[in-house]
Design an enzyme around this catalytic site. Structure first.
Site, PDB file in Angstrom:
ATOM      1  N   ASP A  51       0.860  -1.188   0.000  1.00 52.06           N
ATOM      2  CA  ASP A  51       0.000   0.000   0.000  1.00 52.06           C
ATOM      3  C   ASP A  51       0.898   1.241   0.000  1.00 52.06           C
ATOM      4  O   ASP A  51       2.087   1.154   0.338  1.00 52.06           O
ATOM      5  CB  ASP A  51      -0.899  -0.025   1.238  1.00 52.06           C
ATOM      6  CG  ASP A  51      -1.900   1.115   1.248  1.00 52.06           C
ATOM      7  OD1 ASP A  51      -2.359   1.508   0.165  1.00 52.06           O
ATOM      8  OD2 ASP A  51      -2.210   1.618   2.340  1.00 52.06           O
ATOM      9  N   ASP A 111      -0.343   5.175   0.662  1.00 51.15           N
ATOM     10  CA  ASP A 111      -0.666   6.224   1.633  1.00 51.15           C
ATOM     11  C   ASP A 111      -0.709   5.622   3.038  1.00 51.15           C
ATOM     12  O   ASP A 111      -1.466   4.691   3.306  1.00 51.15           O
ATOM     13  CB  ASP A 111      -2.009   6.862   1.296  1.00 51.15           C
ATOM     14  CG  ASP A 111      -2.168   8.245   1.918  1.00 51.15           C
ATOM     15  OD1 ASP A 111      -1.294   8.645   2.714  1.00 51.15           O
ATOM     16  OD2 ASP A 111      -3.157   8.931   1.607  1.00 51.15           O
ATOM     17  N   ASP A 126      -1.295  -0.336   6.030  1.00 48.97           N
ATOM     18  CA  ASP A 126      -1.519   0.355   7.303  1.00 48.97           C
ATOM     19  C   ASP A 126      -2.961   0.264   7.770  1.00 48.97           C
ATOM     20  O   ASP A 126      -3.308   0.836   8.802  1.00 48.97           O
ATOM     21  CB  ASP A 126      -1.116   1.838   7.176  1.00 48.97           C
ATOM     22  CG  ASP A 126      -2.106   2.618   6.314  1.00 48.97           C
ATOM     23  OD1 ASP A 126      -2.413   2.148   5.187  1.00 48.97           O
ATOM     24  OD2 ASP A 126      -2.567   3.688   6.751  1.00 48.97           O
TER      25      ASP A 126
END
Length: 260
Positions: free
Chosen positions: A8, A10, A204
């Site tokens: 991922d 961001d 995240d």
């Protein structure tokens, strides 16, 4: 046996417009060690080239072959479902380009699919047209259900909000192609040429990256540099294989990389 990563962006590589400490060295190490990886993003607005340019501005040099977006997953899914099909699109550059590249014709009347992606350039009138098309029989696809961050001044409603509006107006549930949908989790793995046992997801967010990875049988690493925190991990019925403060803490080979 090769091993690779779906990463991922961001909250993992950058936060907004700021590079997360050590992320540039982390990616350089992957390239130097010839470890296959792809950035896996739910953002359907940007093309792979635009993602590459954003990362370059943060000091990370990668190729378009290192990027896999929900727009790419959506284009592949539609071409598999209906080769040379038609779609009415509420979305922008990356999504439009991917559908075109996969042989989907963009139309304004009588589409097979209504496809919703992120964007600020479609109007309420266009949304109403999409509602009418779905009520007339078009299938409703959304590139993801990422929520709004619910912050003052945020310049995008969040695709979850737009999806919910159309679902309420039509009484039809959208089919989601982006994370954590198996559609994207599987096609991203195949994009890298990996088997299930060779795939590790780094993210995240428990609800997208980690949940999607767990459901597919991939190994998962949760980093705490973005949305998730250790305090909330007990809320979930699943858990990551590893937790790190940031990608800067991740060292290779990983514990489960036997034969790498």
């Amino acid at each position: 046996m090769k091993q690779g990563l779906l990463i991922d962006m961001d909250g993992v590589i950058y936060s907004g417009e700021e590079l997360i400490f050590g992320a540039d060295k982390f990616i350089k190490n992957l390239i130097d060690e010839d470890i296959p990886f792809a950035f896996m993003t739910n953002n359907s607005q940007r093309t792979a080239l635009e993602v590459v340019r954003k990362l370059k501005g943060l000091g990370i040099k990668v190729e378009e072959s290192h990027v896999y977006t929900s727009a790419m997953a959506t284009g592949k899914f539609l071409s598999d479902q209906s080769p040379n099909g038609t779609a009415y699109v509420l979305g922008e550059g990356g999504l439009l380009s991917s559908l075109h590249d996969h042989g989907i014709t963009l139309v304004n009347t009588d589409p097979e699919f209504v496809v919703l992606g992120e964007g600020r350039n479609f109007t309420l009138e266009m949304v109403q047209r999409a509602v009418d098309m779905i009520l007339a029989g078009a299938k409703f696809i959304t590139t993801n259900r990422d929520p709004s961050p619910k912050k003052p001044g945020w310049n995008n409603l969040g695709i979850a909000a737009t999806t919910a509006m159309i679902e309420e107006a039509t009484g039809r549930k959208a089919f989601v192609t982006g994370k954590p949908s198996p559609v994207m989790m599987r096609s991203a793995r195949k994009f890298l040429g990996l088997e299930t046992s060779e795939t590790t997801v780094i993210g995240d967010t428990m609800e997208t990256d980690i949940q999607g990875g767990v459901q597919m049988g991939y190994k998962t690493i949760l980093v705490l540099s973005g949305i998730s925190s250790k305090d909330t991990l007990g809320h979930y019925a699943f858990k990551p294989d590893m937790i790190a403060s940031s990608v800067d803490e991740i060292k290779f080979p990983l514990a489960w990389w036997e034969g790498k």
